[in-house]
Design a protein around this motif. Structure first.
Motif, PDB file in Angstrom:
ATOM      1  N   THR A  46      40.890  52.023  38.757  1.00 24.55           N
ATOM      2  CA  THR A  46      39.510  51.604  38.596  1.00 24.55           C
ATOM      3  C   THR A  46      38.750  52.466  37.593  1.00 24.55           C
ATOM      4  OG1 THR A  46      38.897  52.973  40.503  1.00 24.55           O
ATOM      5  CG2 THR A  46      39.349  50.652  40.930  1.00 24.55           C
ATOM      6  N   ARG A  47      37.673  51.882  37.085  1.00 25.46           N
ATOM      7  CA  ARG A  47      36.703  52.609  36.277  1.00 25.46           C
ATOM      8  C   ARG A  47      35.593  53.076  37.201  1.00 25.46           C
ATOM      9  NH1 ARG A  47      33.119  48.581  33.287  1.00 25.46           N
ATOM     10  NH2 ARG A  47      32.360  48.525  35.422  1.00 25.46           N
ATOM     11  N   CYS A  57      38.627  57.262  34.886  1.00 28.96           N
ATOM     12  CA  CYS A  57      39.698  56.390  35.343  1.00 28.96           C
ATOM     13  C   CYS A  57      40.285  56.992  36.623  1.00 28.96           C
ATOM     14  CB  CYS A  57      40.779  56.251  34.273  1.00 28.96           C
ATOM     15  SG  CYS A  57      42.117  55.112  34.716  1.00 28.96           S
ATOM     16  N   ASP A 146      45.869  50.524  28.431  1.00 28.77           N
ATOM     17  CA  ASP A 146      46.623  50.070  29.600  1.00 28.77           C
ATOM     18  C   ASP A 146      47.152  51.283  30.346  1.00 28.77           C
ATOM     19  OD1 ASP A 146      46.298  47.582  28.356  1.00 28.77           O
ATOM     20  OD2 ASP A 146      48.277  47.680  27.424  1.00 28.77           O
ATOM     21  N   ARG A 164      46.920  48.157  35.052  1.00 29.12           N
ATOM     22  CA  ARG A 164      45.638  47.507  34.747  1.00 29.12           C
ATOM     23  C   ARG A 164      45.254  47.826  33.311  1.00 29.12           C
ATOM     24  NH1 ARG A 164      39.966  47.763  38.253  1.00 29.12           N
ATOM     25  NH2 ARG A 164      39.263  45.664  37.701  1.00 29.12           N
ATOM     26  N   SER A 165      44.583  46.879  32.681  1.00 31.58           N
ATOM     27  CA  SER A 165      44.179  47.023  31.275  1.00 31.58           C
ATOM     28  C   SER A 165      42.659  47.038  31.163  1.00 31.58           C
ATOM     29  CB  SER A 165      44.751  45.875  30.439  1.00 31.58           C
ATOM     30  OG  SER A 165      46.157  45.880  30.472  1.00 31.58           O
ATOM     31  N   PHE A 166      42.177  47.803  30.189  1.00 25.99           N
ATOM     32  CA  PHE A 166      40.745  47.928  29.940  1.00 25.99           C
ATOM     33  C   PHE A 166      40.472  47.691  28.454  1.00 25.99           C
ATOM     34  CE2 PHE A 166      41.831  50.510  33.564  1.00 25.99           C
ATOM     35  CZ  PHE A 166      40.825  50.272  34.482  1.00 25.99           C
ATOM     36  N   GLN A 179      35.612  47.733  29.655  1.00 25.44           N
ATOM     37  CA  GLN A 179      35.594  46.495  30.423  1.00 25.44           C
ATOM     38  C   GLN A 179      36.980  46.175  30.968  1.00 25.44           C
ATOM     39  OE1 GLN A 179      32.918  44.518  31.214  1.00 25.44           O
ATOM     40  NE2 GLN A 179      34.355  43.389  32.496  1.00 25.44           N
ATOM     41  N   PRO A 180      37.166  46.162  32.293  1.00 24.88           N
ATOM     42  CA  PRO A 180      38.480  45.769  32.848  1.00 24.88           C
ATOM     43  C   PRO A 180      38.824  44.342  32.438  1.00 24.88           C
ATOM     44  CG  PRO A 180      37.089  46.785  34.529  1.00 24.88           C
ATOM     45  CD  PRO A 180      36.208  46.540  33.356  1.00 24.88           C
ATOM     46  N   THR A 185      43.828  45.072  40.332  1.00 24.54           N
ATOM     47  CA  THR A 185      44.977  45.796  39.791  1.00 24.54           C
ATOM     48  C   THR A 185      46.249  45.013  40.069  1.00 24.54           C
ATOM     49  OG1 THR A 185      43.846  47.892  40.258  1.00 24.54           O
ATOM     50  CG2 THR A 185      46.210  48.001  39.813  1.00 24.54           C
TER      51      THR A 185
END
Length: 205
Positions: A46-47, A57, A146, A164-166, A179-180, A185
């Motif tokens: 998560t952010r 992160c 990522d 997860r990628s942002f 931004q996710p 996830t």
């Protein structure tokens, strides 16, 4: 009513047996769901603490049992290509790791509900570019990050993981935003994907 029951004891007995069967099926189904829940890992990426590049992160263990984070594999996207490195053991660390050595090392045991702080997004990008000796790439050119978490869980013979990628939104008046790209996830639980994850980790040993 009583005469009906006494005259239809066989029908009543069958109905009661069927009802008991349904109850046992539901009970066993609940036990199975609970058992499978204890066997499945759940890792959150998560952010936190903001939305900008200085937000953090976090990796959190939401499994029902402790797990051991063995590696963090990060990928940055820049100018149509990808740069992938393992954050774990990426640099020499001081002897004193402070109060939270797991976050500094990028590995360690996490109990249920515990998290490790991987760092600020801009610091992570800078560390990756420096470690890969990128001299022609500026931090501002990176548009996606990522993170893949590799962990050991329970008695599993293969590692489990999550990814997860942002996206980095650069054209924002108040500064870049993180931004996710997905709401949740992505959990790596399937055996084939876990085998692929093991092969990926072995590249960085």
């Amino acid at each position: 009513m009583w005469q009906w029951f006494t005259g239809n004891t066989q029908v009543v007995s069958v109905a009661l047996s069927f009802a008991m069967l349904i109850v046992w099926v539901i009970y066993l189904q609940l036990l199975l769901v609970q058992f499978r829940g204890t066997k499945r890992s759940t890792i959150l990426i998560t952010r936190a603490a903001g939305r900008g590049m200085r937000s953090r992160c976090l990796v959190t263990n939401m499994s029902s049992q402790p797990l051991y984070v063995s590696s963090l594999i990060a990928t940055v996207h820049v100018r149509g290509r990808q740069i992938e490195l393992a954050l774990t053991d990426l640099r020499e660390l001081p002897g004193d790791l402070g109060e939270d050595p797991r976050s500094i090392m990028g590995q360690g045991s996490l109990a249920t509900g515990q998290f490790m702080n991987i760092g600020h997004f801009d610091d992570i990008v800078r560390t990756l570019l420096d470690a890969n000796e990128e001299t022609d790439v500026q931090e501002e050119e990176v548009d996606q990050f990522d993170l893949t978490v590799v962990a050991l869980y329970a008695l599993e013979d293969l590692p489990v993981g999550a990814t997860r990628s942002f996206h980095f939104e650069r054209n924002v008046p108040k500064g870049p935003r993180v931004q996710p790209l997905s709401i949740a996830t992505d959990q790596i639980r399937q055996r084939r994907r876990r085998s692929d994850l093991l092969n990926k980790v072995q590249q960085y040993l």
